[in-house]
Design an enzyme around this catalytic site. Structure first.
Site, PDB file in Angstrom:
ATOM      1  N   ASN A  69     100.039  41.384  25.759  1.00  0.00           N
ATOM      2  CA  ASN A  69     100.136  42.157  24.518  1.00  0.00           C
ATOM      3  C   ASN A  69     101.165  41.505  23.597  1.00  0.00           C
ATOM      4  OD1 ASN A  69      98.347  44.398  25.002  1.00  0.00           O
ATOM      5  ND2 ASN A  69      99.871  45.288  26.399  1.00  0.00           N
ATOM      6  N   GLY A  79      88.980  45.206  25.888  1.00  0.00           N
ATOM      7  CA  GLY A  79      87.550  45.196  25.547  1.00  0.00           C
ATOM      8  C   GLY A  79      87.226  44.273  24.387  1.00  0.00           C
ATOM      9  N   ASN A  80      87.950  44.399  23.279  1.00  0.00           N
ATOM     10  CA  ASN A  80      87.689  43.491  22.154  1.00  0.00           C
ATOM     11  C   ASN A  80      88.055  42.061  22.544  1.00  0.00           C
ATOM     12  OD1 ASN A  80      86.772  45.431  20.268  1.00  0.00           O
ATOM     13  ND2 ASN A  80      88.881  46.069  19.904  1.00  0.00           N
ATOM     14  N   ASN A 166      92.852  50.005  32.342  1.00  0.00           N
ATOM     15  CA  ASN A 166      94.113  50.308  31.642  1.00  0.00           C
ATOM     16  C   ASN A 166      94.101  51.784  31.225  1.00  0.00           C
ATOM     17  OD1 ASN A 166      92.134  49.996  29.673  1.00  0.00           O
ATOM     18  ND2 ASN A 166      93.414  48.841  28.272  1.00  0.00           N
ATOM     19  N   HIS A 168      94.356  55.357  29.246  1.00  0.00           N
ATOM     20  CA  HIS A 168      94.072  55.923  27.920  1.00  0.00           C
ATOM     21  C   HIS A 168      94.266  57.435  27.949  1.00  0.00           C
ATOM     22  CE1 HIS A 168      92.374  52.265  26.154  1.00  0.00           C
ATOM     23  NE2 HIS A 168      92.023  51.995  27.403  1.00  0.00           N
ATOM     24  N   ASN A 199      97.811  53.883  26.295  1.00  0.00           N
ATOM     25  CA  ASN A 199      97.145  53.754  25.004  1.00  0.00           C
ATOM     26  C   ASN A 199      96.742  55.171  24.593  1.00  0.00           C
ATOM     27  OD1 ASN A 199      96.708  50.671  24.909  1.00  0.00           O
ATOM     28  ND2 ASN A 199      95.904  51.216  26.916  1.00  0.00           N
ATOM     29  N   ARG A 218      99.264  50.686  23.748  1.00  0.00           N
ATOM     30  CA  ARG A 218     100.409  50.310  24.572  1.00  0.00           C
ATOM     31  C   ARG A 218     100.711  48.825  24.323  1.00  0.00           C
ATOM     32  NH1 ARG A 218      99.579  49.997  31.099  1.00  0.00           N
ATOM     33  NH2 ARG A 218      98.001  48.520  30.371  1.00  0.00           N
ATOM     34  N   GLY A 227      88.557  48.277  22.319  1.00  0.00           N
ATOM     35  CA  GLY A 227      87.284  48.393  23.044  1.00  0.00           C
ATOM     36  C   GLY A 227      87.385  49.289  24.269  1.00  0.00           C
ATOM     37  N   THR A 228      88.427  49.088  25.079  1.00  0.00           N
ATOM     38  CA  THR A 228      88.590  49.974  26.236  1.00  0.00           C
ATOM     39  C   THR A 228      88.835  51.404  25.739  1.00  0.00           C
ATOM     40  OG1 THR A 228      90.929  49.311  26.321  1.00  0.00           O
ATOM     41  CG2 THR A 228      89.438  48.250  27.892  1.00  0.00           C
ATOM     42  N   GLY A 229      89.539  51.536  24.609  1.00  0.00           N
ATOM     43  CA  GLY A 229      89.804  52.865  24.038  1.00  0.00           C
ATOM     44  C   GLY A 229      88.522  53.552  23.585  1.00  0.00           C
TER      45      GLY A 229
HETATM   46  N1  LIG Z   1      97.116  47.222  24.661  1.00  0.00           N
HETATM   47  C1  LIG Z   1      96.211  47.456  25.740  1.00  0.00           C
HETATM   48  C2  LIG Z   1      95.382  46.236  26.065  1.00  0.00           C
HETATM   49  C3  LIG Z   1      94.475  45.801  24.943  1.00  0.00           C
HETATM   50  C4  LIG Z   1      93.294  46.749  24.699  1.00  0.00           C
HETATM   51  C5  LIG Z   1      92.368  46.192  23.660  1.00  0.00           C
HETATM   52  N2  LIG Z   1      92.797  46.118  22.340  1.00  0.00           N
HETATM   53  C6  LIG Z   1      90.920  46.599  23.810  1.00  0.00           C
HETATM   54  O1  LIG Z   1      90.140  46.243  22.911  1.00  0.00           O
HETATM   55  O2  LIG Z   1      90.545  47.165  24.829  1.00  0.00           O
HETATM   56  C7  LIG Z   1      96.958  47.895  27.004  1.00  0.00           C
HETATM   57  O3  LIG Z   1      98.159  47.595  27.153  1.00  0.00           O
HETATM   58  O4  LIG Z   1      96.333  48.515  27.864  1.00  0.00           O
END
Ligand SMILES: N[C@@H](CCC[C@H](N)C(=O)O)C(=O)O
Length: 284
Positions: A69, A79-80, A166, A168, A199, A218, A227-229
């Site tokens: 990060n 994800g992105n 990760n 959320h 996050n 985060r 993306g994961t969000g």
């Molecule tokens: N900041 C996140 C990791 C990055 C997530 C990302 N931007 C995505 O697209 O999923 C973390 O610390 O978990």
């Protein structure tokens, strides 16, 4: 030492990509990654992503993603970022197998597929729901946390927690435009209920298949997309019976299509990944 890099973005969530296949460890320290990500004194990015060979007992066509990060911490997944990595691999001339790459991450093996229209569809795997696996101290360790009260900044928020590898924390709000993201996001990230920080996604349900989301990440703060969000948001929406399993998630940087497939319990994420520029950077 001059290090070659390429910068990509996925819906404005931007990353410096490094071809790290010649070395088993990232060639940048977390401290240098912080410098590279600085938007005034560096290249400017939400994170630095390293393309590594997979561990020696993996198949030849398997790779590993590591990411720092912009604060130098190392998340399990992005994800992105993994769409950007897949595009970077294609641009490097790395062959796919049936249009797909096999990439090991801290969240397990993730499989991006290069679509004919230039988009990337990623099999993001299964969500983790028990509180202990987020991790969060909310609720019972072996139970999902769905619509539970959390006190932040003197206000009670109803939150649902989901891990995509990760952590959320998702909260549904009436009007996402009016959330004071910078003030409240950091308080969620460092809340004692989240031992590995979190996050946080603030989400407005426009219809059962269209959600508007803003994110505090985060280790990176406000970003234009996550993306994961977006995947975690659709899982949280389904668990709260607020949305369908297939939704467009609208973010400040654009739209992601997310589907939580009922049969497999896996999430599919479709979105763009674009090269911005490439160059060399003198570290130090
Ligand atoms: N900041 C996140 C990791 C990055 C997530 C990302 N931007 C995505 O697209 O999923 C973390 O610390 O978990």
């Amino acid at each position: 030492m001059a290090i070659a890099f390429s910068k990509y973005h996925g819906l404005g969530n931007d990353f410096v990509l490094i071809d790290n296949r010649h070395s088993p460890q990232p060639i940048l320290t977390p401290e240098l990654a912080v410098q590279w990500c600085d938007r005034h004194f560096g290249i400017g990015a939400d994170g630095v992503i390293f393309l590594l060979k997979a561990d020696h007992n993996a198949e030849n066509n398997e790779y590993r993603m590591r990411i720092f990060n912009s604060d130098g911490s190392e998340p399990e997944m992005c994800g992105n970022g993994i769409r950007c990595l897949a595009k970077f691999m294609q641009d490097l001339g790395i062959a796919t197998v049936a249009g797909k790459y096999q990439i090991h991450t801290g969240a397990g093996l993730i499989v991006p597929q290069m679509d004919n229209d230039g988009q990337v569809t990623v099999d993001m795997g299964r969500p983790f729901l028990p509180a202990a696996e987020i991790p969060t101290t909310l609720g019972q360790p072996d139970q999902p946390v769905v619509n539970m009260p959390l006190s932040v900044d003197g206000r009670t928020w109803n939150v649902t927690t989901v891990s995509m590898g990760n952590p959320h924390c998702i909260t549904f709000v009436d009007d996402v435009a009016h959330i004071a993201l910078a003030e409240v996001g950091v308080l969620f990230e460092h809340h004692q209920a989240f031992p590995k920080r979190t996050n946080t996604e603030f989400v407005e349900v426009v219809s059962r298949d269209y959600l508007k989301m803003r994110v505090w990440e985060r280790g990176a703060g406000i970003t234009l997309a996550c993306g994961t969000g977006a995947c975690a948001t659709v899982v949280a929406g389904v668990l709260n019976n607020l949305c369908d399993r297939r939704c467009t998630v609208n973010l400040p940087g654009g739209d992601l299509l997310i589907e939580w497939v009922a049969d497999s319990d896996r999430l599919l994420m479709t979105g763009p990944a674009q090269l911005v520029f490439a160059g060399t950077y003198s570290a130090g």
